[in-house]
Scaffold this motif. Structure first.
Motif, short mmCIF file in Angstrom:
data_model
loop_
_atom_site.label_atom_id
_atom_site.label_comp_id
_atom_site.label_asym_id
_atom_site.label_seq_id
_atom_site.Cartn_x
_atom_site.Cartn_y
_atom_site.Cartn_z
N SER A 74 0.81 -1.22 0.00
CA SER A 74 0.00 0.00 0.00
C SER A 74 0.84 1.27 0.00
O SER A 74 0.36 2.33 -0.41
CB SER A 74 -0.95 0.01 1.20
N LEU A 75 2.09 1.19 0.42
CA LEU A 75 2.93 2.39 0.51
C LEU A 75 4.13 2.39 -0.43
O LEU A 75 4.66 3.46 -0.75
CB LEU A 75 3.46 2.56 1.94
N ASN A 76 4.61 1.24 -0.87
CA ASN A 76 5.85 1.15 -1.63
C ASN A 76 5.67 0.39 -2.93
O ASN A 76 4.80 -0.47 -3.05
CB ASN A 76 6.92 0.43 -0.80
N ILE A 77 6.58 0.69 -3.86
CA ILE A 77 6.69 -0.07 -5.09
C ILE A 77 8.16 -0.10 -5.47
O ILE A 77 8.88 0.87 -5.25
CB ILE A 77 5.81 0.52 -6.22
N SER A 78 8.61 -1.22 -6.01
CA SER A 78 10.02 -1.38 -6.34
C SER A 78 10.15 -2.11 -7.68
O SER A 78 9.48 -3.13 -7.89
CB SER A 78 10.71 -2.19 -5.24
N TYR A 79 11.00 -1.57 -8.57
CA TYR A 79 11.26 -2.18 -9.86
C TYR A 79 12.74 -2.51 -9.98
O TYR A 79 13.59 -1.79 -9.43
CB TYR A 79 10.89 -1.24 -11.01
N THR A 80 13.05 -3.56 -10.71
CA THR A 80 14.42 -3.88 -11.09
C THR A 80 14.48 -3.81 -12.61
O THR A 80 13.68 -4.43 -13.30
CB THR A 80 14.81 -5.29 -10.62
N VAL A 81 15.44 -3.03 -13.11
CA VAL A 81 15.66 -2.92 -14.55
C VAL A 81 16.87 -3.78 -14.87
O VAL A 81 17.93 -3.61 -14.26
CB VAL A 81 15.89 -1.45 -14.98
N TYR A 82 16.72 -4.71 -15.81
CA TYR A 82 17.81 -5.64 -16.12
C TYR A 82 17.70 -6.11 -17.56
O TYR A 82 16.69 -5.90 -18.24
CB TYR A 82 17.78 -6.83 -15.17
N ASN A 83 18.76 -6.74 -18.03
CA ASN A 83 18.78 -7.32 -19.36
C ASN A 83 18.47 -8.80 -19.22
O ASN A 83 19.24 -9.55 -18.61
CB ASN A 83 20.14 -7.11 -20.02
N LYS A 84 17.35 -9.23 -19.79
CA LYS A 84 16.91 -10.62 -19.56
C LYS A 84 17.64 -11.64 -20.43
O LYS A 84 17.68 -12.80 -20.09
CB LYS A 84 15.40 -10.74 -19.74
N SER A 85 18.24 -11.22 -21.54
CA SER A 85 18.91 -12.20 -22.40
C SER A 85 20.39 -12.36 -22.07
O SER A 85 20.91 -13.47 -22.11
CB SER A 85 18.76 -11.82 -23.87
N ASP A 86 21.08 -11.27 -21.75
CA ASP A 86 22.53 -11.32 -21.52
C ASP A 86 22.93 -10.46 -20.33
O ASP A 86 23.67 -9.48 -20.48
CB ASP A 86 23.27 -10.84 -22.77
N PRO A 87 22.48 -10.80 -19.13
CA PRO A 87 22.80 -9.95 -17.97
C PRO A 87 24.29 -9.89 -17.67
O PRO A 87 24.77 -8.93 -17.09
CB PRO A 87 22.02 -10.60 -16.83
N GLN A 88 25.04 -10.92 -18.07
CA GLN A 88 26.46 -10.95 -17.80
C GLN A 88 27.23 -9.91 -18.61
O GLN A 88 28.36 -9.57 -18.27
CB GLN A 88 27.03 -12.36 -18.05
N LEU A 89 26.64 -9.38 -19.67
CA LEU A 89 27.33 -8.40 -20.50
C LEU A 89 27.23 -6.97 -19.97
O LEU A 89 28.00 -6.11 -20.40
CB LEU A 89 26.76 -8.43 -21.93
#
Length: 133
Positions: A74-89
């Motif tokens: 009800s008070l917070n929201i959190s997003y993670t932005v990432y690369n789903k195909s090649d996160p290691q790059l």
């Protein structure tokens, strides 16, 4: 509704609760919009070609940025932005890397500048939204 001494504190509490709900909803909407905009901006600024890395990998890398909602209450929201195909790059392309022959490939900053712009934009939009409520 008339305000009397008996119901004064209840009226103030209910008005503050309404204000809190409006601010929270506005901030959540702004954060969601900014997370999606960040995904678009990073994808546009991601490296597209390189002699060291195959083109198909970089094309996939630039197109597969996404924002995932990690948490919401009800008070917070959190997003993670990432690369789903090649996160290691992400680290290698952002900061550069050493090659086998002792050379170095310079990084192309595409995450950090967009993150900084998003933070500034987020602060401005939240301040404006809170001021209008």
């Amino acid at each position: 509704m008339k305000c009397t001494i008996d119901n004064f504190s209840g009226l103030i509490a209910s008005e503050l609760a309404k204000y809190n709900k409006q601010v929270t909803e506005s901030v959540k909407e702004i954060i969601t919009e900014e997370a999606n905009q960040l995904v678009e901006n990073i994808g546009n600024d991601s490296p597209k070609r390189s002699r060291k890395i195959k083109n198909r990998v970089l094309n996939r890398y630039s197109k597969n940025w996404t924002a995932k909602k990690q948490f919401e209450n009800s008070l917070n929201i959190s997003y993670t932005v990432y690369n789903k195909s090649d996160p290691q790059l992400t680290h290698l392309l952002e900061n550069g890397f050493a090659t086998r022959d002792g050379g170095r490939v310079e990084g192309q900053k595409h995450i950090e500048p967009n993150e900084e712009k998003m933070i500034e934009s987020l602060q401005e939009k939240i301040e404006k939204a809170v001021g209008e409520i």
